[in-house]
Scaffold this motif. Structure first.
Motif, PDB file in Angstrom:
ATOM      1  N   TYR A  19       0.830  -1.215   0.000  1.00 31.06           N
ATOM      2  CA  TYR A  19       0.000   0.000   0.000  1.00 31.06           C
ATOM      3  C   TYR A  19       0.861   1.260   0.000  1.00 31.06           C
ATOM      4  N   GLN A  20       2.053   1.173   0.536  1.00 27.72           N
ATOM      5  CA  GLN A  20       2.893   2.362   0.652  1.00 27.72           C
ATOM      6  C   GLN A  20       3.547   2.782  -0.661  1.00 27.72           C
ATOM      7  N   ILE A  21       3.653   1.854  -1.614  1.00 26.55           N
ATOM      8  CA  ILE A  21       4.358   2.208  -2.862  1.00 26.55           C
ATOM      9  C   ILE A  21       3.572   1.966  -4.147  1.00 26.55           C
ATOM     10  N   PHE A 120       1.099 -10.108   4.520  1.00 32.74           N
ATOM     11  CA  PHE A 120       0.150  -9.111   5.020  1.00 32.74           C
ATOM     12  C   PHE A 120       0.887  -7.947   5.665  1.00 32.74           C
ATOM     13  N   HIS A 121       0.757  -6.798   5.033  1.00 35.21           N
ATOM     14  CA  HIS A 121       1.341  -5.577   5.595  1.00 35.21           C
ATOM     15  C   HIS A 121       0.214  -4.534   5.689  1.00 35.21           C
ATOM     16  N   TRP A 122      -0.852  -4.923   6.393  1.00 36.27           N
ATOM     17  CA  TRP A 122      -1.918  -4.028   6.869  1.00 36.27           C
ATOM     18  C   TRP A 122      -3.054  -3.704   5.899  1.00 36.27           C
ATOM     19  N   ILE A 165       3.160 -12.126   8.489  1.00 32.40           N
ATOM     20  CA  ILE A 165       2.441 -10.916   8.897  1.00 32.40           C
ATOM     21  C   ILE A 165       3.437  -9.890   9.400  1.00 32.40           C
ATOM     22  N   ASN A 166       3.199  -8.629   9.060  1.00 30.11           N
ATOM     23  CA  ASN A 166       4.049  -7.543   9.524  1.00 30.11           C
ATOM     24  C   ASN A 166       3.459  -6.823  10.733  1.00 30.11           C
ATOM     25  N   GLU A 167       4.190  -6.810  11.820  1.00 30.93           N
ATOM     26  CA  GLU A 167       3.902  -5.955  12.981  1.00 30.93           C
ATOM     27  C   GLU A 167       2.458  -6.051  13.468  1.00 30.93           C
ATOM     28  N   ILE A 168       2.148  -7.128  14.141  1.00 29.88           N
ATOM     29  CA  ILE A 168       0.784  -7.304  14.659  1.00 29.88           C
ATOM     30  C   ILE A 168       0.309  -6.106  15.511  1.00 29.88           C
ATOM     31  N   ILE A 302      13.169  -2.822  13.924  1.00 26.63           N
ATOM     32  CA  ILE A 302      13.655  -2.054  15.079  1.00 26.63           C
ATOM     33  C   ILE A 302      14.098  -0.663  14.639  1.00 26.63           C
ATOM     34  N   TYR A 303      13.489   0.321  15.238  1.00 24.39           N
ATOM     35  CA  TYR A 303      13.809   1.716  14.942  1.00 24.39           C
ATOM     36  C   TYR A 303      14.305   2.455  16.186  1.00 24.39           C
ATOM     37  N   SER A 304      13.756   2.053  17.340  1.00 23.35           N
ATOM     38  CA  SER A 304      14.017   2.808  18.557  1.00 23.35           C
ATOM     39  C   SER A 304      13.844   1.883  19.762  1.00 23.35           C
ATOM     40  N   SER A 370      14.281  -7.029   9.739  1.00 22.98           N
ATOM     41  CA  SER A 370      13.428  -6.975   8.550  1.00 22.98           C
ATOM     42  C   SER A 370      13.078  -5.539   8.170  1.00 22.98           C
ATOM     43  N   GLU A 371      13.313  -4.617   9.093  1.00 21.46           N
ATOM     44  CA  GLU A 371      13.164  -3.177   8.816  1.00 21.46           C
ATOM     45  C   GLU A 371      13.981  -2.410   9.821  1.00 21.46           C
ATOM     46  N   SER A 372      14.686  -1.409   9.345  1.00 19.98           N
ATOM     47  CA  SER A 372      15.264  -0.396  10.203  1.00 19.98           C
ATOM     48  C   SER A 372      15.683   0.739   9.300  1.00 19.98           C
ATOM     49  N   VAL A 417      17.041  -2.520   4.974  1.00 15.83           N
ATOM     50  CA  VAL A 417      16.856  -1.103   5.305  1.00 15.83           C
ATOM     51  C   VAL A 417      15.450  -0.658   4.886  1.00 15.83           C
ATOM     52  N   TRP A 418      14.759   0.004   5.804  1.00 14.80           N
ATOM     53  CA  TRP A 418      13.486   0.664   5.481  1.00 14.80           C
ATOM     54  C   TRP A 418      13.799   2.127   5.215  1.00 14.80           C
ATOM     55  N   SER A 419      13.590   2.639   4.018  1.00 10.31           N
ATOM     56  CA  SER A 419      12.943   1.918   2.953  1.00 10.31           C
ATOM     57  C   SER A 419      13.749   2.111   1.675  1.00 10.31           C
ATOM     58  N   PHE A 424       4.336   6.291   1.126  1.00  5.80           N
ATOM     59  CA  PHE A 424       3.182   6.711   1.932  1.00  5.80           C
ATOM     60  C   PHE A 424       3.378   6.209   3.360  1.00  5.80           C
ATOM     61  N   GLU A 425       3.729   7.124   4.254  1.00  6.33           N
ATOM     62  CA  GLU A 425       4.031   6.713   5.630  1.00  6.33           C
ATOM     63  C   GLU A 425       2.763   6.764   6.491  1.00  6.33           C
ATOM     64  N   TRP A 426       1.782   5.935   6.149  1.00  4.31           N
ATOM     65  CA  TRP A 426       0.559   5.751   6.938  1.00  4.31           C
ATOM     66  C   TRP A 426      -0.040   7.093   7.377  1.00  4.31           C
ATOM     67  N   SER A 427      -0.314   7.287   8.658  1.00  4.45           N
ATOM     68  CA  SER A 427      -1.018   8.520   9.024  1.00  4.45           C
ATOM     69  C   SER A 427      -0.151   9.778   8.879  1.00  4.45           C
ATOM     70  N   ARG A 433       9.864  11.292   4.962  1.00  2.01           N
ATOM     71  CA  ARG A 433      10.526  10.467   3.944  1.00  2.01           C
ATOM     72  C   ARG A 433      11.507   9.486   4.588  1.00  2.01           C
ATOM     73  N   PHE A 434      11.362   8.225   4.245  1.00  2.00           N
ATOM     74  CA  PHE A 434      12.213   7.168   4.812  1.00  2.00           C
ATOM     75  C   PHE A 434      13.161   6.550   3.787  1.00  2.00           C
ATOM     76  N   GLY A 435      13.135   7.022   2.539  1.00  2.00           N
ATOM     77  CA  GLY A 435      13.817   6.272   1.472  1.00  2.00           C
ATOM     78  C   GLY A 435      15.307   6.505   1.341  1.00  2.00           C
TER      79      GLY A 435
HETATM   80  C1  FCB Z   1       6.952   0.275  10.390  1.00  2.00           C
HETATM   81  C2  FCB Z   1       6.110  -0.241   9.247  1.00  2.00           C
HETATM   82  C3  FCB Z   1       6.505   0.287   7.912  1.00  2.00           C
HETATM   83  C4  FCB Z   1       6.943   1.728   7.961  1.00  2.00           C
HETATM   84  C5  FCB Z   1       7.936   1.965   9.063  1.00  2.00           C
HETATM   85  C6  FCB Z   1       8.441   3.369   9.171  1.00  2.00           C
HETATM   86  O1  FCB Z   1       6.193   0.266  11.562  1.00  2.00           O
HETATM   87  O2  FCB Z   1       6.163  -1.635   9.186  1.00  2.00           O
HETATM   88  O3  FCB Z   1       5.446   0.059   7.023  1.00  2.00           O
HETATM   89  O4  FCB Z   1       5.847   2.548   8.035  1.00  2.00           O
HETATM   90  O5  FCB Z   1       7.385   1.590  10.295  1.00  2.00           O
END
Ligand code: FCB
Length: 465
Positions: A19-21, A120-122, A165-168, A302-304, A370-372, A417-419, A424-427, A433-435
């Motif tokens: 959905y984000q891209i 599934f990513h939401w 599934i991504n991030e329950i 893991i971001y924080s 799987s993401e940072s 690496v995300w991303s 589209f960063e959800w809300s 920008r994360f790219g």
């Molecule tokens: C995570 C999401 C991902 C993205 C990053 C910044 O929680 O899995 O889609 O929005 O955060």
């Protein structure tokens, strides 16, 4: 000298989600997802942005994959949109949707990039929200498993790395709330905290049933993982007391005790169940066995993190309980990236990995990040470049923390690496920008940032440069 060299077979990758891209939300038989509905609702997303066009990746995937090849990644994590495959959520299969992912995956293989598909990513089908309220119902787990079974039988010849599934927590505890409007789709207000915990329990069931479905449908040997955004507790200093405090606190930090514990051990954390009391979800007999399916690895986003210290809690906010630790709040001015929740804590990578081994007790389980990554206020300068030294700083520190985990023997196998590109960063819409690649949303032009070059060098030298 520590050159921060990684093991020869370390998997460097990038990650995105459908959905984000993708955009093309009404094309080739796709029907609305809950995120189409949610973002079309004024006031839900910053600037009322939606994923209707996003990065137009649906039409530009070849260009994007060529750029990935230039970056030198051999691994790409993306997600498959359920409403492209089974637009009504259950029932009729949409061949055109399957074909899109066939083309995408074939193109990846042509560039020697291994696909890692998140199922599934939401972006769940809106039709199931209308039918029974999505994750509020156990039906959702069964419909998900049916979709997964169909998909894997049709794409399992091309894809062998599956992430269920991504991030329950994000599409359950952030999407259903008591007394407030949830930040994420479907954005449902519920009456009790127990109902919220029931949504994550149903999602765990979906993960378990999907794992069984993948094993049954895959034509060849495959690798299955769950992707979770554990909430990482980080000891303020690495004394035995503070380490023990961080381990105890891990159980009660956000949803850890009710998501990563049941998924990897077959039981909710007793400390969590005690603190939930009658807010705990109903668990039917046999559920925990389904949830605790053997998987091949765990993906951590893991971001924080949260700092914790040992404390002799003589007087503790939870009445007479003395857990022996306290969560520390962040001082004013603590360094952050461009996102309210993105406090910079490189050690969260190391501690997240270590908690899976020591605190959850799964030393045996291979892991990958799987993401940072991070958001920044990227600007194109007068030479048409984006010089994102802030992102390079962030990634460099986080990679070093991953290196530490490997050097201490933890089975970390890769890092996505995300991303790959802004999206589209959800809300938060398109503002954050994360790219590694900048997207000009007016022209859809792609512009690799300085961090793209930096990461390319890390990959080619297999170390932190
Ligand atoms: C995570 C999401 C991902 C993205 C990053 C910044 O929680 O899995 O889609 O929005 O955060």
């Amino acid at each position: 000298m520590n050159s921060y060299k990684f093991p020869d077979d370390f998997m460097w990758g990038v990650a995105t989600s459908s959905y984000q891209i993708e955009g093309a939300t009404t094309e080739a038989g796709r029907k609305p997802s809950v995120w189409d509905t949610f973002s079309a609702n004024p006031g839900k997303v910053l600037h009322d942005d939606t994923g209707a066009v996003a990065c137009d990746h649906y039409h530009r995937y070849e260009t994007d994959i060529k750029l990935m090849a230039q970056l030198g990644v051999k691994h790409y994590r993306f997600s498959i949109a359920w409403p492209r495959i089974i637009p009504e959520g259950r029932g009729k299969v949409n061949e055109a949707g399957i074909d899109f992912y066939r083309r995408l995956v074939d193109c990846l293989h042509q560039h020697n990039i291994t696909p890692h598909a998140t199922l599934f990513h939401w972006d769940s089908p809106q039709a199931l929200e209308d039918l029974y309220g999505s994750w509020r119902s156990r039906e959702m787990a069964k419909d998900f498993a049916d979709y997964v079974s169909t998909l894997v039988s049709m794409l399992g010849d091309r894809i062998t790395n599956w992430m269920t599934i991504n991030e329950i927590p994000c599409f359950t505890h952030l999407a259903y709330a008591v007394n407030s409007d949830p930040l994420h789709a479907p954005g449902t207000r519920v009456e009790t905290q127990k109902e919220v915990w029931q949504t994550s329990h149903n999602a765990l069931l979906a993960h378990g049933l999907a794992t069984q479905a993948i094993r049954a449908a895959s034509p060849s040997n495959c690798f299955i993982s769950l992707v979770d955004n554990i909430s990482v507790t980080v000891p303020i200093s690495e004394t035995p007391e503070n380490i023990k405090a961080a381990q105890q606190a891990f159980h009660l930090c956000e949803q850890n005790g009710g998501i990563i514990f049941p998924a990897l051990t077959g039981a909710y954390s007793p400390a969590l169940l005690e603190s939930l009391g009658n807010a705990a979800p109903d668990i039917q007999s046999g559920d925990l066995e389904i949830i605790h399916q053997p998987i091949d690895s765990i993906g951590l986003n893991i971001y924080s993190g949260t700092y914790v210290q040992a404390r002799d809690n003589a007087i503790h906010p939870y009445r007479d309980r003395q857990p022996g630790y306290e969560f520390l709040s962040f001082p004013v001015g603590y360094p952050k990236m461009y996102m309210p929740w993105l406090n910079i804590i490189p050690e969260s990578i190391y501690w997240g990995i270590r908690h899976i081994g020591e605190t959850v007790g799964r030393k045996d389980l291979p892991l990958f990040i799987s993401e940072s990554g991070c958001a920044a206020q990227d600007q194109v300068n007068h030479q048409d470049k984006v010089i994102d030294t802030d992102r390079i700083m962030y990634l460099r520190q986080y990679f070093k923390a991953a290196h530490r985990a490997i050097s201490e023997g933890y089975p970390l196998k890769g890092y996505f690496v995300w991303s790959f590109m802004d999206n589209f960063e959800w809300s938060y819409g398109y503002d954050h920008r994360f790219g590694l690649v900048y997207i000009d949303y007016q022209t859809q032009q792609r512009l690799p940032k300085a961090s793209f070059d930096w990461y390319r060098q890390c990959i080619s030298q297999n170390r932190v440069v």
